[in-house]
Each structure stands twice: as structure tokens, then as C-alpha cells.
Design an enzyme around this catalytic site. Structure first.
Site, PDB file in Angstrom:
ATOM      1  N   HIS A  36      41.385  37.642  28.876  1.00 13.85           N
ATOM      2  CA  HIS A  36      40.185  37.660  28.543  1.00 13.85           C
ATOM      3  C   HIS A  36      40.118  37.586  26.773  1.00 13.85           C
ATOM      4  O   HIS A  36      41.322  37.086  26.045  1.00 13.85           O
ATOM      5  CB  HIS A  36      39.937  39.393  28.410  1.00 13.85           C
ATOM      6  CG  HIS A  36      39.486  39.714  29.774  1.00 13.85           C
ATOM      7  ND1 HIS A  36      39.261  41.072  30.193  1.00 13.85           N
ATOM      8  CD2 HIS A  36      39.116  38.898  30.872  1.00 13.85           C
ATOM      9  CE1 HIS A  36      38.711  41.111  31.515  1.00 13.85           C
ATOM     10  NE2 HIS A  36      38.684  39.786  31.801  1.00 13.85           N
ATOM     11  N   ASP A  47      37.272  45.966  27.670  1.00 16.01           N
ATOM     12  CA  ASP A  47      38.324  46.253  28.690  1.00 16.01           C
ATOM     13  C   ASP A  47      38.973  47.709  28.434  1.00 16.01           C
ATOM     14  O   ASP A  47      39.896  47.983  29.289  1.00 16.01           O
ATOM     15  CB  ASP A  47      39.371  45.349  28.365  1.00 16.01           C
ATOM     16  CG  ASP A  47      38.880  43.763  28.986  1.00 16.01           C
ATOM     17  OD1 ASP A  47      39.645  42.828  28.509  1.00 16.01           O
ATOM     18  OD2 ASP A  47      37.859  43.710  29.622  1.00 16.01           O
ATOM     19  N   SER A  66      35.789  36.619  35.351  1.00 18.69           N
ATOM     20  CA  SER A  66      35.121  37.546  34.421  1.00 18.69           C
ATOM     21  C   SER A  66      35.116  36.598  33.178  1.00 18.69           C
ATOM     22  O   SER A  66      34.810  37.174  32.090  1.00 18.69           O
ATOM     23  CB  SER A  66      36.222  38.552  34.285  1.00 18.69           C
ATOM     24  OG  SER A  66      37.716  38.088  33.985  1.00 18.69           O
TER      25      SER A  66
END
Lengths: 183, 219
Positions: A98, A124, A59
Site C-alpha cells: 500500500h 489501513d 486494492s
């Protein structure tokens, strides 16, 4: 005890003494505990529960790839937009790595953030604890910021975690070799 | 089939380990009982260190404010214990010689001898330490049997007077300083029987010298 000695004699270990075996086991445990000590020290220095994490998904490509090892450090200064952080969602064990997409101050004076994986198309918010009304993450949810990485070094860890029996096999092999060596 | 131990003649630590293990087995063969008190003390300290490491890890899970404090405390304890173990190993044992660090094997014997005639059993308790040393780039293996307990019994101290006294008030009961070539052939095969018989002879000489003079007086 005599039966044990006889059995050991049949296996070619007639000079085996239980007290020596116990001392060796204590020495092995002491050696392994040094690794724990290093991990605990790293936690204290970086002020985070997980100072080293392994990337499990893609990701965050192209910044990080599956199998990369990331070094994490907590900071007292506020996090900025663009920082790559490790955070945990309440109720989920695996931390997420992230990038901070946006942040703002709430009416209570708390800084909150919205994160997104570089390789994801959406933010998210769907990953957060939506059922309990979580729309943002706060500083307390963040373990730390990424400050260094090693590419692909964590592939062995992923392999071991996917096949847990191999973990016991590797550790058992190391313990047996250490136990029967004369060092 | 007899198994012969083989070492690399260029590896002095391997040679020393081989000779030290043979020394221990020779001493046991001469009916000396090993005293592992020091080793068990080290191991007890190591167990405490292991428990501190585990506690530090467990309390660090979640990394709460309270857990953090406990993790720091137990990690600091582990570090202190690690320092203590290293200091004990380096300086306590390293105090014996200046340039190199010999290995000290602590041993204790209880030797029963029967007197002739009235069949009386007397117990002579000789406490010995054995120190070995094989300096780097040297082929001379030094084995020293000495007494360091400082027992206060007058007859014990009186017997020790005939032995050479060292600067640290220990008494050298017997020693040899020989080339390792006496016990290894050119291929590195260890002649264990030859070595152990020499060590046993050395021990018996030390015991005899310690015990016999008193027996002669009492005859």
C-alpha cells in the site's frame, strides 16, 4: 536388486542403473539449487526477505492490478509520504502493498507511518494489530519500497497457489522430463 | 524388433554424444570397468552446494540480523562451490586440446589371464583414459586411449615405453581419427555394431601390445 532389474526390463528400462539414477537426481537437485541461489542473492542485494511479490488483490488499482509482479528494495533513507511500500503485520504471513498516507516522528524519535490502498476508501488502521495496540507501522515492519513492476506476469503464481496440487504436478513433470532426458 | 538410433547429421554435439555413449558401451563390453570417482567427487561437491543453497534460504526467512548474516555466508559458500565446479569442468578437462574441449571418460581395467601349463593366474592391471573429440564443422571423430596414472612400478613403466609419449607424460596406447561417415548412413542412422566392433578391436590391440611382450619373455 535382480528383481528390480527384472521389473525395469519389463517396463523397457533394462539398462537402468541405480547409480546413474542417483547421479541424475543429484544433478537435478544441483540445477534447482541454482534457482535458490539466485533468489538468495536477490534477497541480499535488495536487503529484503521478499525481493519479488505478486499483487493478490485490487486494492492498489489503478497503479497495480491483481497478478502484477512487483520488485522490492529496502532502503536506509527514511520513507516518504507517497512511497508504495511492502509491509507485514505481526502475526500475518502475507505482506501488504500500500501507499504511505502520512508519517510522523514519535516522542521516542521513531518514524511511524499510516498506509492506505489507492482503491480503498479507508486507511489501513483496521488491518494493523489493533488488539495489541498497533495504530501505526514502523520502519521495522516495512520490507521495502516498490521500484519496478511487470503487469499480469504473476497470474500463473496466483493460479498455482490457489490450486496447490497443480504445483506438484508442474514440478513433478519437469523433474521426470529432466530425469529421463539424455542431456 | 531392433531399434536403430537416428541423429541429425548437422548437429555435431548430438553425433558426439551418440558416439561417446557407444564408446562407453563398447568399453564395458570389452570387460572394462568404469571408474566414476571423478563424477562422484563432482556430485559430492554438488550435494554440499545444494545444502548451502537450502541453508541460505532457510536462514533468510524473517530476514533478521542474525539470519541475514547466515544467509550471506551460505550464499557466498554456494557461489564459491559453483566457481570450483565450473573451473574443474572447463580447465581440468579442457586442458587436453587447444581449440576444442574433448570429453574424457576415466576408466580402469583389471584383466586376468591364465598362463599355459602351470595354470597360474596373473593379474595385469592396465589403467586407461579414453578421450574423444569431434570439432565443430568437422566430420573427423578422434578417439584416443591413453595411460595417465604414472604408476611407479618398474615393470609397468617398462611396458609403457613401447607406446608413444605425449607432452603431458601420458602414453597413447591406441587411437583413431576417422570420419563419422563410417558409422552413420545418409539418413543419420547410427551403425552401432560397426562402431563398437572397431572400438573393441582398438582396445584389444592396446591390451595385447601391453601384455603380450611380457608373456613372450616369460615363455
Amino acid at each position: 536388486m535382480k528383481l528390480v532389474q527384472k521389473l525395469l526390463g519389463m517396463m523397457g528400462m533394462s539398462d537402468f542403473e541405480p547409480s546413474i539414477a542417483l547421479r541424475k537426481m543429484i544433478q537435478i537437485a544441483y540445477l534447482l539449487s541454482f534457482a535458490l541461489f539466485l533468489w538468495n542473492s536477490l534477497r541480499i542485494i535488495t536487503d529484503t526477505e521478499g525481493p519479488v511479490v505478486v499483487v493478490l488483490s485490487g486494492s492498489m488499482r489503478p497503479a497495480f492490478h491483481r497478478g502484477d509482479i512487483l520488485f522490492v528494495k529496502n532502503q536506509k533513507d527514511p520513507y516518504q509520504v507517497g512511497d508504495i511500500v511492502v509491509f507485514k503485520i505481526p502475526g500475518k504471513e502475507i505482506p501488504i502493498v500500500h501507499r504511505i498516507l502520512t508519517s510522523h516522528m514519535t516522542d521516542e524519535g521513531k518514524q511511524v507511518f499510516l498506509t492506505k490502498g489507492d482503491n480503498n476508501t479507508v486507511a489501513d488502521r483496521g488491518l494493523y494489530d489493533y488488539k495489541n495496540g498497533q495504530r501505526w507501522i514502523e520502519k521495522k515492519d516495512i520490507d521495502g519500497k516498490i521500484y519496478a513492476n511487470f503487469p499480469y506476469l504473476g497470474m500463473f503464481t496466483i493460479w498455482i497457489s490457489e490450486k496447490p496440487y497443480y504445483k506438484f504436478l508442474v514440478v513433478g513433470f519437469v523433474v521426470i522430463v529432466t530425469f529421463f532426458s539424455n542431456e | 524388433m531392433i531399434k536403430f538410433q537416428k541423429v541429425s547429421l548437422y548437429n555435431s554435439s548430438q553425433i558426439q554424444e551418440c558416439l561417446d555413449n557407444a564408446t562407453i558401451s563398447a568399453i564395458k563390453k570389452a570387460k572394462f570397468r568404469a571408474n566414476h570417482k571423478i563424477t562422484w567427487i563432482y556430485n559430492a561437491i554438488a550435494v554440499i552446494a545444494v545444502l548451502c543453497a537450502i541453508a541460505g534460504y532457510k536462514f533468510g526467512q524473517g530476514w533478521s540480523q542474525t539470519g541475514k548474516k547466515f544467509a550471506v555466508f551460505f550464499t557466498a559458500c554456494y557461489f564459491l562451490i559453483w566457481c570450483v565446479i565450473n573451473i574443474l569442468e572447463k580447465f581440468l578437462e579442457g586442458n587436453m586440446m587447444f581449440f576444442s574441449k574433448p570429453k574424457t571418460l576415466f576408466l580402469q581395467t583389471s584383466n586376468k589371464r591364465k598362463q599355459k601349463g602351470n595354470q597360474k593366474e596373473e593379474k595385469f592391471s592396465l589403467t586407461i583414459n579414453v578421450s574423444t573429440d569431434l570439432p565443430k564443422n568437422s566430420d573427423l571423430y578422434k578417439l584416443t586411449i591413453f595411460e595417465q596414472t604414472n604408476k611407479n612400478r618398474w615393470w609397468y613403466q617398462h611396458k609403457l615405453r613401447r607406446f608413444k609419449k605425449k607432452e603431458d607424460n601420458s602414453f597413447v596406447l591406441a587411437e583413431f581419427n576417422k570420419s563419422v561417415g563410417n558409422w552413420f548412413d545418409e539418413n543419420g542412422v547410427f551403425l552401432k555394431e560397426k562402431f563398437t566392433s572397431e572400438v573393441i578391436q582398438l582396445l584389444e590391440n592396446a591390451q595385447t601390445k601391453f601384455i603380450d611382450k611380457q608373456q613372450k619373455k616369460e615363455d
